[in-house]
Design an enzyme around this catalytic site. Structure first.
Site, PDB file in Angstrom:
ATOM      1  N   ARG A 184      31.400  42.890  39.084  1.00 34.65           N
ATOM      2  CA  ARG A 184      31.303  41.954  40.202  1.00 34.65           C
ATOM      3  C   ARG A 184      32.097  42.490  41.392  1.00 34.65           C
ATOM      4  NH1 ARG A 184      32.821  35.517  40.064  1.00 34.65           N
ATOM      5  NH2 ARG A 184      34.858  36.300  39.372  1.00 34.65           N
ATOM      6  N   ASP A 470      42.092  31.507  38.342  1.00 31.39           N
ATOM      7  CA  ASP A 470      41.794  32.600  39.262  1.00 31.39           C
ATOM      8  C   ASP A 470      41.659  32.021  40.662  1.00 31.39           C
ATOM      9  OD1 ASP A 470      39.284  31.431  39.417  1.00 31.39           O
ATOM     10  OD2 ASP A 470      38.220  33.088  38.458  1.00 31.39           O
TER      11      ASP A 470
END
Length: 569
Positions: A184, A470
């Site tokens: 990603r 996160d």
């Protein structure tokens, strides 16, 4: 004087340059620390490939970002996101995406994590079907993190990666059987300030994609077999025009490499509210390169607040109450499944963010039961796979999908979800239900400050209160505090009748900082960047205008430009 880059990022003016240490093509300047190991990644041909991508697509990208700003202006003035009448023919058409490649037909459990060396080995060995190596929300994008990540992935693709944990006197290596690798890159909005192309900061995702693809496509395809790959996850898109740019990037990369069109495959995270109305269109633009969509549910909640920042009637309840049973979240998931299966690709579920609680068996079992119920909900709804943040969750997730899918690699053909065809824009925008509490304000503040402190010191994936946090969950904390402060939200529960004011927020910050110091210890608190993170978090929560991304503001604090010669002293 400072020069404004593509995104309005103020790049510090430097009188000394370090480009001479790297063999760079014309128009490219590198201001990050020199390393012989990094120089193998940042070779002239690889940098030329990145520069070519930047030059070809930067004007289209600037237009796409301007369209984002225009959409935000409309939403702030009262407009609502909705399905585009101009692309109704795409939504109602009978087209399909390219067939799912056999190497990644079965994705029932995927693990995610940053591109750290030990993490990559453990994740590939975890027993998951896929490992998504993350340059985005799980990584603090310092120069060393990004370039070391590229080195680590190159070694992983070549099968040579190892890690010697000196503290445990243990060497980590890859098993014979490993998960499939997806990568990603960062979102379109993030710059890479350590690499300038024609005087402007490079686009972060083109750096991440370009360097990884250039160095790994040949070995990746040789190791994975069957002529497919590399594979990617694409984050933070808001419109199909952004997917179209990615499709063109993929075509250019395939042409450069001399590989077949459609070799590169990508899953798009539907993690912004505008994108849920563009799912068919996003798949259509990427139809030769698509392998599905994913419910990026934490960022989706963040985007709900950001999209409705000008709407005082859409205040979220405590973040722990905004789960997949909320009507607007369930409809989002159901429509994603229907859309993907109608077009012949994977519909991936969301993150299980729990982490094992080693010193409390009862609490650990309760946490695993929450994961079990969530994964049963996903597989029974029709999802083809799910995400886990920790290897310890994989058996629980795998059991749920194995028991309900059997030997079938996915549910694309068996769970069409035609019932979800009745989902309307009103369903997708329904106001979430629940209470707002003082404890919710406190939790947001604790999590936001601690995550930022870790991010500023190089960690983008942080275990807090038995969850793996996160950037997405930190963003929820920030924007929810901002929203409650801006509209003086009235608190329920123990705070009944109390409105969220700057005075209350200031008191909460002081008390939560004292709690953080007790929890982490005085020495760690003193050495960490908790005070700096606190100031940044307060500024973000009390700003008159909501910043689009917390990490864009924080990024300026981790950019380190090295003067000429410093890296060889």
């Amino acid at each position: 004087m400072v020069g404004l880059g593509t995104y309005g990022y103020a790049a510090p003016t430097m009188t000394k340059k370090i480009s001479a240490h790297y063999d760079v093509p014309e128009g490219v300047e590198i201001r990050g620390r020199y390393s012989e190991e990094f120089a193998k990644i940042l070779n002239k041909d690889a940098l030329q490939f990145v520069a070519d991508l930047q030059r070809e697509f930067r004007n289209r990208l600037k237009y796409a970002m301007e369209c984002r700003r225009e959409a935000k202006r409309r939403y702030n003035e009262g407009a609502l996101p909705g399905f585009d009448a101009a692309t109704r023919y795409i939504r109602e058409g009978e087209w399909t995406c390219a067939l799912v490649p056999p190497p990644v037909a079965d994705r029932r459990v995927e693990i995610t994590g940053p591109v750290e060396r030990k993490m990559i080995i453990n994740a590939l060995n975890s027993g998951a079907k896929v490992f998504m190596a993350d340059f985005e929300d799980a990584l603090s994008p310092s120069w060393d993190n990004l370039m070391s990540g590229q080195v680590n992935l190159k070694d992983a693709v070549n099968g040579t990666i190892s890690f010697h944990d000196k503290a445990r006197n243990r060497v980590y290596k890859l098993n014979e059987q490993t998960a499939k690798l997806f990568v990603r890159p960062r979102g379109w909005h993030l710059p890479e300030a350590h690499i300038l192309i024609d005087g402007e900061p490079a686009t972060g995702c083109l750096v991440d994609f370009g360097l990884y693809f250039y160095h790994n496509y040949a070995a990746f395809r040789s190791n994975q077999g069957e002529g497919f790959g590399p594979f990617f996850y694409l984050p933070k898109m808001e419109h199909s025009r952004e997917a179209k740019i990615w499709n063109c990037v993929f075509e250019k990369a395939e042409k450069m490499a001399g590989i077949e069109r459609g070799s590169i495959r990508a899953t798009v995270l539907i993690e912004t509210l505008p994108a849920v109305f563009q799912m068919d269109e996003i798949l259509y633009e990427l139809r030769d390169h698509s392998v599905g969509l994913n419910c990026g549910r934490w960022d989706y909640i963040f985007s709900y607040v950001k999209t409705f920042q000008g709407h005082s009637d859409r205040l979220l309840p405590d973040r722990v109450q905004v789960g997949m049973t909320q009507h607007f979240m369930k409809c989002y998931s159901d429509l994603l499944i229907r859309t993907c299966h109608r077009r012949g690709v994977h519909a991936m579920g969301g993150m299980a963010a729990q982490i094992p609680i080693r010193d409390d068996p009862a609490a650990n079992e309760a946490a695993l039961e929450l994961v079990r119920k969530d994964k049963l909900r996903e597989v029974r709804a029709g999802h083809d796979g799910t995400w886990a943040a920790h290897p310890g969750l994989i058996p629980t997730c795998m059991e749920a999908f194995n028991n309900n899918m059997g030997n079938a690699p996915n549910q694309i053909q068996t769970m069409k979800r035609e019932d979800a065809g009745n989902i309307t824009g009103e369903d997708l925008l329904q106001k979430p239900r629940g209470v707002r509490t003082l404890e919710g304000l406190r939790l947001n503040t604790r999590v936001g400050i601690q995550y930022l402190a870790a991010w500023l010191t190089g960690s983008g994936s942080v275990p807090l209160y038995n969850l793996m946090e996160d950037a997405a969950t930190a963003e929820i904390s920030r924007v929810q505090n901002w929203q409650w402060l801006k509209y003086e939200a009235e608190l329920d529960g123990d705070g009944l009748g109390v409105k969220v004011s700057r005075e209350l927020f200031g008191r909460v910050v002081d008390e939560e900082m004292a709690r953080i110091e007790r929890e982490v210890g005085k020495e760690k608190f003193r050495k960490g960047m908790y005070k700096e993170a606190c100031k940044m978090f307060i500024r973000q929560c009390t700003a008159s205008t909501l910043d689009d991304f917390l990490t864009l503001d924080a990024y300026n604090s981790i950019v380190m430009h090295h003067p000429k010669g410093s890296s060889r002293l």
